[in-house]
Scaffold this active site. Structure first.
Site, mmCIF file in Angstrom:
data_model
loop_
_atom_site.group_PDB
_atom_site.id
_atom_site.type_symbol
_atom_site.label_atom_id
_atom_site.label_comp_id
_atom_site.label_asym_id
_atom_site.label_seq_id
_atom_site.Cartn_x
_atom_site.Cartn_y
_atom_site.Cartn_z
ATOM 1 N N HIS A 28 55.741 37.403 41.651
ATOM 2 C CA HIS A 28 54.838 36.411 41.481
ATOM 3 C C HIS A 28 55.253 36.772 39.274
ATOM 4 O O HIS A 28 56.176 37.832 38.875
ATOM 5 C CB HIS A 28 53.816 37.657 40.771
ATOM 6 C CG HIS A 28 52.602 37.453 39.917
ATOM 7 N ND1 HIS A 28 52.567 37.072 38.773
ATOM 8 C CD2 HIS A 28 50.992 36.844 40.168
ATOM 9 C CE1 HIS A 28 50.929 36.854 37.775
ATOM 10 N NE2 HIS A 28 50.040 37.222 39.440
ATOM 11 N N LYS A 40 39.752 39.226 44.787
ATOM 12 C CA LYS A 40 39.135 39.775 44.084
ATOM 13 C C LYS A 40 38.337 41.017 44.438
ATOM 14 O O LYS A 40 37.541 40.947 45.658
ATOM 15 C CB LYS A 40 38.981 38.415 43.484
ATOM 16 C CG LYS A 40 40.018 37.988 43.479
ATOM 17 C CD LYS A 40 41.346 37.992 42.313
ATOM 18 C CE LYS A 40 42.036 37.035 41.739
ATOM 19 N NZ LYS A 40 42.909 37.197 40.470
#
Length: 485
Positions: free
Chosen positions: A294, A176
């Site tokens: 994902h 992140k």
């Protein structure tokens, strides 16, 4: 309404429009064969449309029918190739909705092709006007069909052997912010997280090759970080390098480069499509690479209860397709996930055989014919303070990914990783000692935090933060089976 009303003989092939239930797509006396593919649809007919006719239409339009009778049916083994709706039940506590059980002959499908399977089962029929909504709830895939697929490229057992990690969940974190970092700073995040105690870091779904960081730059810095973290810790580490790209040629190029750099794992997104997923799974099998998927985009069609495709079906398809990891929900995190439904997803991923379990949303027995097991991944809004809940709900064979719960730590990324690793080790130790770690979880964590400042800081920061919202997709569990219409 249980009687068959199929028109027989020459009248069946008269030109004109005929109700689907009269054309042979409604067969209440049909007993599915062991080799049949069975699909369970949630059918919501338009007002005034007979649910039997609506369900027969789903069977017809997902197999051999069109809007009018065609004489060329007589050139085929029509009785064999027609899908057969053999049971229609009202959905418990959902007026106007019906469960339609439809059997398909195995010869209708190409061996080993999710694209072909889905083109029939979720093709044009989802736009059919007589239906307000349609959802594919579950499927029974026969062994004869399952065995035409590769299955997970690596599997849970071999993955643990390659990583040399046993007896506990694996730990990971998504880098992140997901967008905007330079390659060098991205690599710094990877190094700090792995050095601090995580097993994996990962790219997020939409980090591919953008102006601020091209893919080759990211791969080089990430693998430098992995190698340094392995040398510092003495453990095997990995980072999911997202090879998702605009063409298969580009994805293969990126995957080959990841292999050359020594990566143990690559990543793809669900949005690349079923054929691309299967192609990358075959590449991963040939090249001894773990393949992470994902599930980017899935909620556009899995989240609503009355229309789309249940994630339990996607999980089954992805186990067939051959991925090794799949995001499957956290229950306690920020993303959609009813506890019972999520357990059903995890069962699909990890069991050799799934018995029917209505409470978990599993309508059929499902054998997996010795296909490798698929490692579920829990990510999205989880932190160290939930470790006892995560271990209880999700078990041991899972990757717990703490993105914000690692990188958002007040003492830094390495401290965030250490907090998660210490919390997990403390909970595993308590479990192995026979303690009631579920109820004693906060106490166990507090005690571990006395000798681990990063864990104490994590617990003080996030306390008991949880995302408690009502799930939109929950099992339609009925204590007794509903009566067939």
């Amino acid at each position: 309404m249980n009687d068959s009303i199929t028109v027989r003989g020459k009248d069946r092939y008269k030109s004109g429009v005929m109700e689907y239930k009269k054309m042979g797509y409604w067969e209440p006396d049909y007993v599915p064969k062991d080799t049949d593919v069975i699909a369970l649809f949630r059918v919501t007919p338009q007002d005034g449309v007979d649910p039997i006719e609506a369900s027969a239409a789903v069977a017809g339009e997902s197999s051999t029918a069109t809007w009018t009778v065609v004489w060329t049916d007589r050139l085929t083994a029509a009785e064999k190739y027609r899908a057969k709706c053999y049971r229609v039940d009202p959905v418990p506590n959902s007026p106007g909705q019906y469960f339609a059980y439809i059997a398909y002959d195995l010869d209708l499908f190409e061996n080993g092709s999710i694209a072909n399977l889905s083109a029939s089962i979720i093709g044009n029929v989802f736009g059919f006007k007589p239906l307000k909504a349609l959802r594919l709830e579950d499927m029974r895939l026969p062994i004869a069909y399952v065995k035409t697929f590769q299955g997970p490229a690596t599997g849970i057992v071999v993955e643990r052997e390659r990583m040399d990690k046993f007896g506990r969940p694996l730990l990971g974190a998504t880098v992140k912010p997901k967008l905007g970092l330079s390659g060098r700073n991205y690599g710094r995040v990877v190094y700090e997280a792995l050095k601090g105690g995580l097993d994996f870091t990962k790219d997020d779904e939409n980090i591919n090759s953008q102006p601020f960081m091209h893919w080759r730059e990211r791969f080089l810095y990430c693998m430098e970080a992995v190698n340094k973290a392995q040398a510092a810790s003495g453990e095997i580490k990995g980072t999911y390098l997202n090879v998702t790209a605009g063409t298969m040629e580009e994805m293969y190029e990126r995957a080959e480069f990841a292999k050359q750099l020594g990566s143990v794992i690559i990543m793809i997104d669900l949005v690349i499509g079923y054929t691309a997923i299967q192609s990358m799974a075959k590449w991963a099998r040939r090249n001894d690479m773990i393949l992470h998927l994902h599930r980017a985009g899935h909620s556009t069609y899995t989240r609503q209860r009355n229309h789309g495709v249940s994630f339990r079906v996607i999980a089954k398809w992805m186990r067939l397709a051959g991925v090794d990891h799949i995001h499957a929900g956290t229950v306690v995190g920020k993303l959609e996930g009813d506890p019972s439904t999520t357990k059903g997803y995890y069962d699909i991923c990890r069991e050799d055989y799934n018995p029917a379990n209505l409470e978990h949303g599993l309508f059929f027995d499902q054998p997996w014919a010795s296909l490798n097991k698929l490692m579920p991944v829990a990510s999205g809004g989880i932190h160290a303070g939930q470790m006892h809940q995560l271990l209880d709900l999700l078990g041991e064979d899972v990757v717990l990914q703490f993105g914000g719960g690692t990188i958002g730590h007040p003492m830094g990324i390495a401290a965030g990783a250490t907090a998660n690793r210490v919390a997990l080790e403390a909970m595993i130790l308590a479990r192995n000692e026979g303690r009631d770690y579920v109820h004693e979880g906060p106490e166990i964590l507090a005690k571990a935090a006395q000798t681990c400042t990063p864990l104490k800081a994590a617990l003080d920061t996030w306390k008991n933060v949880s995302f408690n919202y009502e799930s939109t997709d929950t099992p339609d569990y009925a204590p007794t089976p509903s009566v067939s219409m």
